[in-house]
Design a protein around this motif. Sequence first.
Motif, mmCIF file in Angstrom:
data_model
loop_
_atom_site.group_PDB
_atom_site.id
_atom_site.type_symbol
_atom_site.label_atom_id
_atom_site.label_comp_id
_atom_site.label_asym_id
_atom_site.label_seq_id
_atom_site.Cartn_x
_atom_site.Cartn_y
_atom_site.Cartn_z
ATOM 1 N N LYS A 18 0.842 -1.205 0.000
ATOM 2 C CA LYS A 18 0.000 0.000 0.000
ATOM 3 C C LYS A 18 0.879 1.258 0.000
ATOM 4 N N ILE A 19 1.990 1.244 0.726
ATOM 5 C CA ILE A 19 2.919 2.382 0.722
ATOM 6 C C ILE A 19 3.476 2.575 -0.690
ATOM 7 N N ARG A 20 3.835 1.480 -1.342
ATOM 8 C CA ARG A 20 4.371 1.556 -2.708
ATOM 9 C C ARG A 20 3.343 2.148 -3.667
ATOM 10 N N ILE A 21 2.110 1.666 -3.590
ATOM 11 C CA ILE A 21 1.048 2.145 -4.482
ATOM 12 C C ILE A 21 0.770 3.626 -4.250
ATOM 13 N N GLU A 22 0.625 4.030 -2.997
ATOM 14 C CA GLU A 22 0.335 5.429 -2.681
ATOM 15 C C GLU A 22 1.531 6.327 -3.012
ATOM 16 N N GLY A 23 2.732 5.820 -2.814
ATOM 17 C CA GLY A 23 3.924 6.573 -3.206
ATOM 18 C C GLY A 23 3.953 6.820 -4.702
ATOM 19 N N HIS A 24 3.572 5.814 -5.469
ATOM 20 C CA HIS A 24 3.518 5.955 -6.928
ATOM 21 C C HIS A 24 2.506 7.032 -7.333
ATOM 22 N N LYS A 25 1.347 7.028 -6.673
ATOM 23 C CA LYS A 25 0.339 8.063 -6.947
ATOM 24 C C LYS A 25 0.885 9.452 -6.646
ATOM 25 N N MET A 26 1.570 9.569 -5.505
ATOM 26 C CA MET A 26 2.155 10.867 -5.118
ATOM 27 C C MET A 26 3.153 11.344 -6.152
ATOM 28 N N LYS A 27 3.934 10.419 -6.669
ATOM 29 C CA LYS A 27 4.956 10.771 -7.653
ATOM 30 C C LYS A 27 4.323 11.464 -8.858
ATOM 31 N N GLY A 28 3.216 10.929 -9.340
ATOM 32 C CA GLY A 28 2.544 11.521 -10.496
ATOM 33 C C GLY A 28 1.758 12.777 -10.161
ATOM 34 N N GLU A 29 1.024 12.737 -9.075
ATOM 35 C CA GLU A 29 0.166 13.870 -8.714
ATOM 36 C C GLU A 29 0.981 15.086 -8.295
ATOM 37 N N GLY A 30 2.075 14.878 -7.601
ATOM 38 C CA GLY A 30 2.906 15.994 -7.161
ATOM 39 C C GLY A 30 3.399 16.834 -8.328
ATOM 40 N N ARG A 31 3.976 16.180 -9.326
ATOM 41 C CA ARG A 31 4.491 16.909 -10.491
ATOM 42 C C ARG A 31 3.359 17.555 -11.275
ATOM 43 N N GLY A 32 2.235 16.850 -11.364
ATOM 44 C CA GLY A 32 1.094 17.370 -12.114
ATOM 45 C C GLY A 32 0.586 18.693 -11.583
ATOM 46 N N TYR A 33 0.766 18.919 -10.289
ATOM 47 C CA TYR A 33 0.309 20.161 -9.667
ATOM 48 C C TYR A 33 1.457 21.089 -9.287
ATOM 49 N N ASP A 36 7.021 19.500 -6.693
ATOM 50 C CA ASP A 36 8.104 18.563 -6.971
ATOM 51 C C ASP A 36 8.571 17.807 -5.736
ATOM 52 N N VAL A 37 8.555 18.448 -4.579
ATOM 53 C CA VAL A 37 8.985 17.776 -3.352
ATOM 54 C C VAL A 37 8.058 16.600 -3.049
ATOM 55 N N VAL A 41 9.288 12.725 -2.829
ATOM 56 C CA VAL A 41 9.020 11.876 -1.661
ATOM 57 C C VAL A 41 8.217 10.647 -2.091
ATOM 58 N N GLY A 42 7.239 10.839 -2.956
ATOM 59 C CA GLY A 42 6.456 9.715 -3.453
ATOM 60 C C GLY A 42 7.320 8.686 -4.158
ATOM 61 N N SER A 43 8.232 9.171 -4.978
ATOM 62 C CA SER A 43 9.154 8.278 -5.680
ATOM 63 C C SER A 43 10.022 7.505 -4.688
ATOM 64 N N ALA A 44 10.519 8.197 -3.678
ATOM 65 C CA ALA A 44 11.345 7.553 -2.655
ATOM 66 C C ALA A 44 10.527 6.513 -1.880
ATOM 67 N N ARG A 58 10.051 6.127 7.213
ATOM 68 C CA ARG A 58 9.684 7.076 8.275
ATOM 69 C C ARG A 58 10.389 8.419 8.055
ATOM 70 N N ASP A 59 11.651 8.399 7.642
ATOM 71 C CA ASP A 59 12.388 9.638 7.352
ATOM 72 C C ASP A 59 11.718 10.423 6.225
ATOM 73 N N GLU A 60 11.291 9.721 5.186
ATOM 74 C CA GLU A 60 10.617 10.390 4.065
ATOM 75 C C GLU A 60 9.274 10.962 4.499
ATOM 76 N N LEU A 61 8.561 10.259 5.360
ATOM 77 C CA LEU A 61 7.289 10.778 5.869
ATOM 78 C C LEU A 61 7.512 12.033 6.711
ATOM 79 N N ASP A 62 8.608 12.058 7.474
ATOM 80 C CA ASP A 62 8.962 13.268 8.230
ATOM 81 C C ASP A 62 9.247 14.421 7.287
ATOM 82 N N LYS A 63 9.972 14.131 6.216
ATOM 83 C CA LYS A 63 10.284 15.155 5.215
ATOM 84 C C LYS A 63 8.997 15.688 4.583
ATOM 85 N N LEU A 64 8.070 14.789 4.277
ATOM 86 C CA LEU A 64 6.790 15.194 3.702
ATOM 87 C C LEU A 64 6.021 16.095 4.660
#
Length: 79
Positions: A18-33, A36-37, A41-44, A58-64
């Motif tokens: 589920k983290i992988r799937i949601e991260g993938h969504k973030m990767k696309g949606e972030g750039r679309g809007y 970039d950060v 994070v989604g890609s990571a 957890r580190d990436e979630l803190d960054k987000l």
Amino acid sequence: MAGDKQFLQFLSEKNYDKIRIEGHKMKGEGRGYGFDVISDVGSALESLAQGKNSECIRDELDKLQQYISSLNIVYQDMD
């Protein structure tokens, strides 16, 4: 896109798929809007979930969370 609390729940459940799937969504949606950060994070998260690397996830979630807290949203009247 999942929120940070949802990601923490997925992490506590060790639901890396589920983290992988949601991260993938973030990767696309972030750039679309233009967020970039969020995309980075989604890609990571997508990559880290494949390796089941909880500490780095957890580190990436803190960054987000830090990034989202720093945003200043301004609403403009389009009339």
